[in-house]
Motif scaffolding. Structure first.
Motif, PDB file in Angstrom:
ATOM      1  N   UNK A  92       0.836  -1.199   0.000  1.00  0.00           N
ATOM      2  CA  UNK A  92       0.000   0.000   0.000  1.00  0.00           C
ATOM      3  C   UNK A  92       0.873   1.251   0.000  1.00  0.00           C
ATOM      4  N   UNK A  93       0.249   2.369  -0.361  1.00  0.00           N
ATOM      5  CA  UNK A  93       0.882   3.681  -0.247  1.00  0.00           C
ATOM      6  C   UNK A  93       0.303   4.350   0.984  1.00  0.00           C
ATOM      7  N   UNK A  94       1.177   4.719   1.914  1.00  0.00           N
ATOM      8  CA  UNK A  94       0.757   5.415   3.120  1.00  0.00           C
ATOM      9  C   UNK A  94       0.509   6.888   2.820  1.00  0.00           C
ATOM     10  N   UNK A  95       1.330   7.411   1.940  1.00  0.00           N
ATOM     11  CA  UNK A  95       1.305   8.834   1.621  1.00  0.00           C
ATOM     12  C   UNK A  95       1.794   8.987   0.185  1.00  0.00           C
ATOM     13  N   UNK A  96       0.971   9.607  -0.668  1.00  0.00           N
ATOM     14  CA  UNK A  96       1.276   9.682  -2.096  1.00  0.00           C
ATOM     15  C   UNK A  96       1.753  11.072  -2.506  1.00  0.00           C
TER      16      UNK A  96
ATOM     17  N   UNK B  37       5.427   7.857   0.879  1.00  0.00           N
ATOM     18  CA  UNK B  37       5.752   6.644   1.640  1.00  0.00           C
ATOM     19  C   UNK B  37       5.009   5.467   1.013  1.00  0.00           C
ATOM     20  N   UNK B  38       5.734   4.361   0.831  1.00  0.00           N
ATOM     21  CA  UNK B  38       5.126   3.151   0.257  1.00  0.00           C
ATOM     22  C   UNK B  38       5.630   1.928   1.016  1.00  0.00           C
ATOM     23  N   UNK B  39       4.725   1.017   1.324  1.00  0.00           N
ATOM     24  CA  UNK B  39       5.086  -0.248   1.963  1.00  0.00           C
ATOM     25  C   UNK B  39       5.133  -1.322   0.877  1.00  0.00           C
ATOM     26  N   UNK B  40       6.284  -2.002   0.790  1.00  0.00           N
ATOM     27  CA  UNK B  40       6.404  -3.113  -0.144  1.00  0.00           C
ATOM     28  C   UNK B  40       6.690  -4.386   0.659  1.00  0.00           C
ATOM     29  N   UNK B  41       6.320  -5.508   0.091  1.00  0.00           N
ATOM     30  CA  UNK B  41       6.537  -6.777   0.765  1.00  0.00           C
ATOM     31  C   UNK B  41       7.360  -7.715  -0.088  1.00  0.00           C
ATOM     32  N   UNK B  42       8.156  -8.518   0.584  1.00  0.00           N
ATOM     33  CA  UNK B  42       8.945  -9.555  -0.064  1.00  0.00           C
ATOM     34  C   UNK B  42       8.213 -10.876   0.111  1.00  0.00           C
TER      35      UNK B  42
END
Length: 172
Positions: A35-39, A65-70
């Protein structure tokens, strides 16, 4: 008393360009956007409160801010800031969080992926030694396209530390 600590949720990483960093992690390390926390379409965050809670200089502002997952493990939270008071990434010999290590099955293939998408190895993968030794157990330090240090690590063979430790570092 009950243990209140569960483990690492995410690692924060400041990058010069959110989109380019996202593309690198997706293509080189099989990450995906959570997700994007802040665009970037939102107003820039340059309030005194933002600067205080993040501990950033007065002439800097939060941009995105962006959350990425592995595939497994903690997430990586990517930050982009604007302003003149930014410095290049630290070297492993500098104080601070110096690298993030990614567990991979095939280290040669992982190094090729990193290089294909703009990263660069510091040297060829080398054997792990001591308590981490084992047939095929290797690591390789690389740089991201913007210069941050990452480590690729593979240990297909059980490591010697397992004979004397109640806890495993990782299980694949």
């Amino acid at each position: 008393m009950k243990n209140n600590i569960h483990g690492i949720d995410h690692i924060g990483l400041t990058v010069p360009n959110l989109e380019e960093a996202t593309d690198f992690f997706i293509n080189a390390l099989n990450a995906e956007i959570i997700y994007d926390t802040y665009q970037k379409t939102e107003p820039i965050r340059d309030s005194d409160f933002t600067k205080k809670r993040l501990g950033i200089p007065e002439d800097m502002a939060e941009r995105a801010i962006r959350m990425i997952g592995l595939p497994n493990g903690p997430q990586i939270e990517l930050f982009e800031f604007s302003g003149p008071d930014q410095h290049g990434p630290i070297n492993p010999s500098d104080f601070g969080w110096q690298h993030v290590a990614f567990v991979v099955d095939d280290i040669d293939q992982a190094v090729e992926q990193v290089e294909k998408f703009g990263g660069k190895r510091n040297a060829d993968p080398i054997d792990l030694g001591g308590v981490e030794a084992g047939e095929g157990n290797k690591f390789c330090y690389c740089k991201t396209p913007w210069g941050a240090t990452i480590e690729l690590i593979s240990y297909p063979t059980p490591q010697p530390y397992l004979a004397n430790s109640k806890r495993r570092k990782w299980s694949v």
